[in-house]
Design a protein around this motif. Structure first.
Motif, mmCIF file in Angstrom:
data_model
loop_
_atom_site.group_PDB
_atom_site.id
_atom_site.type_symbol
_atom_site.label_atom_id
_atom_site.label_comp_id
_atom_site.label_asym_id
_atom_site.label_seq_id
_atom_site.Cartn_x
_atom_site.Cartn_y
_atom_site.Cartn_z
ATOM 1 N N MET A 281 0.896 -0.861 -0.118
ATOM 2 C CA MET A 281 0.003 -0.157 0.019
ATOM 3 C C MET A 281 0.724 1.195 0.228
ATOM 4 S SD MET A 281 -1.636 -0.590 3.771
ATOM 5 C CE MET A 281 -1.852 0.585 4.452
ATOM 6 N N LEU A 282 0.428 3.013 -0.424
ATOM 7 C CA LEU A 282 1.014 3.563 -0.935
ATOM 8 C C LEU A 282 -0.231 4.792 -0.444
ATOM 9 C CD1 LEU A 282 1.083 4.899 -4.041
ATOM 10 C CD2 LEU A 282 2.977 3.172 -3.900
ATOM 11 N N VAL A 283 0.151 6.099 -0.577
ATOM 12 C CA VAL A 283 -0.198 6.980 -0.672
ATOM 13 C C VAL A 283 -0.172 8.398 -1.525
ATOM 14 C CG1 VAL A 283 -0.799 9.591 0.802
ATOM 15 C CG2 VAL A 283 -1.342 6.727 1.825
ATOM 16 N N SER A 284 -0.952 8.365 -2.285
ATOM 17 C CA SER A 284 -0.625 9.752 -3.260
ATOM 18 C C SER A 284 -1.061 10.215 -3.801
ATOM 19 C CB SER A 284 -0.013 9.290 -4.695
ATOM 20 O OG SER A 284 1.403 8.592 -4.189
ATOM 21 N N ASN A 285 -1.269 11.564 -3.485
ATOM 22 C CA ASN A 285 -2.015 12.292 -3.970
ATOM 23 C C ASN A 285 -3.576 11.919 -3.591
ATOM 24 O OD1 ASN A 285 -3.129 14.824 -5.623
ATOM 25 N ND2 ASN A 285 -3.588 13.513 -7.489
ATOM 26 N N GLY A 286 -4.127 12.201 -1.872
ATOM 27 C CA GLY A 286 -4.997 11.863 -1.684
ATOM 28 C C GLY A 286 -5.485 10.380 -1.702
ATOM 29 N N VAL A 287 -4.989 10.226 -1.903
ATOM 30 C CA VAL A 287 -6.025 8.468 -2.226
ATOM 31 C C VAL A 287 -4.495 7.654 -1.439
ATOM 32 C CG1 VAL A 287 -5.955 6.876 -3.985
ATOM 33 C CG2 VAL A 287 -6.575 9.599 -4.928
ATOM 34 N N LEU A 288 -5.209 6.742 -1.277
ATOM 35 C CA LEU A 288 -4.623 5.282 -1.103
ATOM 36 C C LEU A 288 -4.152 4.544 -1.480
ATOM 37 C CD1 LEU A 288 -2.973 3.946 1.753
ATOM 38 C CD2 LEU A 288 -5.050 3.175 2.328
ATOM 39 N N TYR A 289 -3.785 3.679 -1.889
ATOM 40 C CA TYR A 289 -4.046 2.515 -3.072
ATOM 41 C C TYR A 289 -3.240 1.414 -2.270
ATOM 42 C CZ TYR A 289 -3.913 6.015 -6.928
ATOM 43 O OH TYR A 289 -4.268 7.472 -7.099
ATOM 44 N N LEU A 290 -4.306 -0.060 -2.821
ATOM 45 C CA LEU A 290 -4.322 -1.250 -2.114
ATOM 46 C C LEU A 290 -3.999 -2.268 -3.304
ATOM 47 C CD1 LEU A 290 -6.981 -1.208 0.444
ATOM 48 C CD2 LEU A 290 -4.724 -0.488 1.109
ATOM 49 N N TYR A 291 -2.859 -3.294 -2.966
ATOM 50 C CA TYR A 291 -2.960 -4.271 -4.427
ATOM 51 C C TYR A 291 -2.578 -4.980 -3.208
ATOM 52 C CZ TYR A 291 -0.076 -6.560 -7.455
ATOM 53 O OH TYR A 291 0.103 -7.779 -8.487
ATOM 54 N N ALA A 292 -3.764 -6.023 -3.951
ATOM 55 C CA ALA A 292 -4.573 -7.122 -2.918
ATOM 56 C C ALA A 292 -4.142 -8.404 -3.090
ATOM 57 C CB ALA A 292 -5.226 -6.426 -1.861
ATOM 58 N N HIS A 293 -4.689 -9.807 -2.888
ATOM 59 C CA HIS A 293 -5.200 -11.041 -3.562
ATOM 60 C C HIS A 293 -6.679 -10.616 -2.331
ATOM 61 C CE1 HIS A 293 -1.641 -12.309 -1.323
ATOM 62 N NE2 HIS A 293 -3.025 -13.756 -1.048
ATOM 63 N N ASP A 294 -7.396 -11.688 -2.922
ATOM 64 C CA ASP A 294 -8.201 -12.825 -1.775
ATOM 65 C C ASP A 294 -7.495 -13.948 -2.149
ATOM 66 O OD1 ASP A 294 -9.928 -13.365 -3.945
ATOM 67 O OD2 ASP A 294 -11.369 -11.436 -3.279
ATOM 68 N N THR A 295 -8.742 -14.558 -1.276
ATOM 69 C CA THR A 295 -9.171 -15.890 -1.356
ATOM 70 C C THR A 295 -9.692 -16.469 -2.341
ATOM 71 O OG1 THR A 295 -11.332 -15.626 0.495
ATOM 72 C CG2 THR A 295 -9.010 -16.171 1.357
ATOM 73 N N ALA A 296 -10.488 -15.905 -3.241
ATOM 74 C CA ALA A 296 -11.327 -16.353 -4.228
ATOM 75 C C ALA A 296 -9.868 -16.532 -5.579
ATOM 76 C CB ALA A 296 -12.332 -15.328 -4.649
ATOM 77 N N ASN A 297 -8.512 -16.171 -5.458
ATOM 78 C CA ASN A 297 -7.900 -15.802 -6.175
ATOM 79 C C ASN A 297 -7.928 -15.039 -7.132
ATOM 80 O OD1 ASN A 297 -5.697 -17.262 -6.830
ATOM 81 N ND2 ASN A 297 -6.274 -18.049 -8.826
ATOM 82 N N GLN A 298 -8.620 -13.778 -6.672
ATOM 83 C CA GLN A 298 -8.289 -12.466 -7.600
ATOM 84 C C GLN A 298 -7.153 -11.266 -7.143
ATOM 85 O OE1 GLN A 298 -12.928 -11.167 -8.231
ATOM 86 N NE2 GLN A 298 -12.435 -11.011 -6.227
ATOM 87 N N VAL A 299 -6.899 -10.812 -7.905
ATOM 88 C CA VAL A 299 -5.767 -9.633 -8.081
ATOM 89 C C VAL A 299 -6.638 -8.400 -7.517
ATOM 90 C CG1 VAL A 299 -3.968 -8.695 -8.952
ATOM 91 C CG2 VAL A 299 -4.316 -10.365 -9.706
ATOM 92 N N ILE A 300 -6.460 -7.726 -6.852
ATOM 93 C CA ILE A 300 -7.454 -6.872 -6.701
ATOM 94 C C ILE A 300 -6.105 -4.922 -6.345
ATOM 95 C CG2 ILE A 300 -8.783 -4.958 -5.061
ATOM 96 C CD1 ILE A 300 -9.131 -7.515 -4.046
ATOM 97 N N LEU A 301 -6.470 -4.103 -7.994
ATOM 98 C CA LEU A 301 -5.493 -2.991 -7.358
ATOM 99 C C LEU A 301 -6.869 -1.831 -7.289
ATOM 100 C CD1 LEU A 301 -2.829 -0.986 -7.587
ATOM 101 C CD2 LEU A 301 -3.391 -1.190 -9.600
ATOM 102 N N GLU A 302 -6.944 -1.127 -6.313
ATOM 103 C CA GLU A 302 -7.778 -0.537 -5.689
ATOM 104 C C GLU A 302 -7.432 0.781 -5.219
ATOM 105 O OE1 GLU A 302 -12.464 -1.706 -3.190
ATOM 106 O OE2 GLU A 302 -9.720 -1.738 -1.699
ATOM 107 N N ALA A 303 -7.939 2.026 -5.172
ATOM 108 C CA ALA A 303 -8.209 3.132 -4.789
ATOM 109 C C ALA A 303 -8.960 4.179 -3.668
ATOM 110 C CB ALA A 303 -7.852 4.192 -6.195
ATOM 111 N N VAL A 304 -8.929 4.519 -3.037
ATOM 112 C CA VAL A 304 -9.176 4.458 -2.125
ATOM 113 C C VAL A 304 -9.311 6.455 -0.980
ATOM 114 C CG1 VAL A 304 -9.938 3.921 1.148
ATOM 115 C CG2 VAL A 304 -8.886 2.871 -0.657
#
Length: 433
Positions: A281-304
């Motif tokens: 995870m990293l923070v840039s320009n007012g957004v937290l970016y999460l690079y993750a995976h879940d138990t359904a074998n999905q890749v997730i790149l999410e902006a919060v």
């Protein structure tokens, strides 16, 4: 989403401390490779700046040419209890390379956490060496603040740096975030409790960590449940992935270090809730970016959005969200970094650049590798290689075991990959616009 059971997390942590949980990511259908988070943006003491991806292409896309082993020894089979010494060269000496994990940059210094210790190396030196900043590796896990020489940690998992050059370290087993002031001045270096466990604690046991909970408010009384990743904003606000509470916690840079919850960390597949592992995870320009995976074998790149916790997906899906893989490919998610123009993410031996709109291009890595957990026969990791021939092998374990992979970027736009085969290693990848 139903929160991941603390008991499940505690069991995983206990197995990790005992060396359990190893897995071959090429043999399964779930990701077994954590990735570093922390402060992947660059920090220069005093200027308060971090590079912020804004979706523009003002400087042109980053192009990388050559990868060279910088530190560690990937093919050294370290004996348990053998550690680097002060003043050792970056690649180590025979029998004791440093066990590099996530790296961040504070000016020219490359900093890492290794189990119960914080180490740094000044890359501006003609012949850089490694220096212990704080902590001492021990079979007895403790939390002790005070002068860096006598401070102790239980199980460091992540780190970040603020604009003044102070370090923040996250102790997973200790359920604590601590601040290190004057980290590169041995005479004045100090460790301070910042949030979570805030009293000296000895004889910490992985199966029964102290101060587990979800309490918000002043940092001194706040609680975490096995925090796993951390990132920092330009104003010094920290964001922590609290694994046991399945949430992102915010630690304000105010007098009380006030802890609050920004958002839940959740995922669904086919209408069912899934556990999520945040790899970076990293923070840039007012957004937290999460690079993750879940138990359904999905890749997730999410902006919060930091302003309100609202979320949007940049990438979400099976391995075929990346152009070189199909949906049946097992996951191996790793680190993330930014150059201010794009996000760089590690996936299964390759590094991709991803725009905020989700456009993907491969920038580093050998596509023909038959395995991503060891080097191909005849490959010499100690010599430079063109980026399209570079093997970024990483032998993974369950995320809480601490054998992960990370990405970082320095002020010259060079990328750094940290992985582990028989032992951890750091590759510097020359890049330019």
């Amino acid at each position: 989403m139903e929160r991941r059971s603390w008991k499940v997390c505690l069991l995983a942590l206990a197995l990790a401390a005992c060396g359990g949980g190893g897995a071959d990511p090429d043999a399964g259908t779930t990701n077994d490779d954590g990735g570093g988070g922390g402060q992947d943006a660059r920090v220069t003491p005093g200027d308060g700046s971090t590079d912020e991806p804004d979706g523009s292409t003002g400087g042109g896309a980053l192009a990388c040419t050559t990868g060279t082993l910088l530190a560690g020894h990937p093919e050294h089979d370290a004996e348990p209890g053998v550690h680097a010494n002060q003043g050792d060269p970056l690649r180590g000496v025979e029998g004791r390379p440093l066990g590099w994990r996530e790296v961040i940059f504070v000016g020219d210094r490359m900093v890492t956490v290794v189990g119960q210790e914080v180490w740094a190396s000044d890359l501006s030196e003609a012949s850089p060496t490694v220096r212990r900043v704080a902590g001492v590796d021990s079979t007895n896990q403790q939390l002790l603040d005070g002068p860096c020489a006598s401070a102790r940690f239980a199980n460091l998992q992540d780190l970040a740096a603020d604009a003044e050059g102070s370090l923040y370290v996250m102790d997973q087993t200790g359920n604590a975030v601590l601040k290190i002031t004057d980290p590169f001045d041995a005479a004045s270096c100090e460790v301070h409790y910042w949030a979570g466990t805030s009293v000296d604690t000895t004889d910490i046991r992985p199966g029964t960590p102290p101060n587990v909970g979800e309490t918000e408010g002043p940092g001194a009384s706040a609680q975490f449940a096995l925090p796993g990743r951390m990132a920092i904003d330009t104003d010094g606000t920290l964001y922590v992935w609290d694994e046991g509470n399945a949430s992102i916690r915010r630690i304000a840079n105010d007098a009380a270090h006030t802890v609050s919850t920004l958002t839940a960390v959740e995922s669904t597949y086919d209408g069912r809730s899934q556990d999520v592992i945040v790899d970076s995870m990293l923070v840039s320009n007012g957004v937290l970016y999460l690079y993750a995976h879940d138990t359904a074998n999905q890749v997730i790149l999410e902006a919060v959005r930091l302003s309100d916790g609202s979320k949007s997906d940049i990438l979400r899906g099976r391995a075929d969200v990346f152009p070189d893989f199909d949906s049946s490919t097992s996951l191996q998610v790793g680190g993330m970094a930014t150059d201010g123009e794009e996000l760089f993410v590690y996936f299964k031996g390759l590094i991709y650049a991803v725009t905020l709109e989700g456009a993907i291009r491969k920038v580093v890595g050998y596509e023909g590798a038959r395995s991503t957990i060891e080097f191909e026969s005849g490959y010499d990791p100690t010599v430079p290689h063109p980026v399209d021939e570079l093997h970024l092998a990483n032998r993974s374990q369950y995320a809480t075991a601490g054998a992960d992979s990370w990405l970082a970027i320095d002020a010259n736009d060079d990328l750094y990959f940290v992985g582990s085969v028989l032992d951890p290693y750091v590759v510097r990848i020359d890049c330019a616009r």
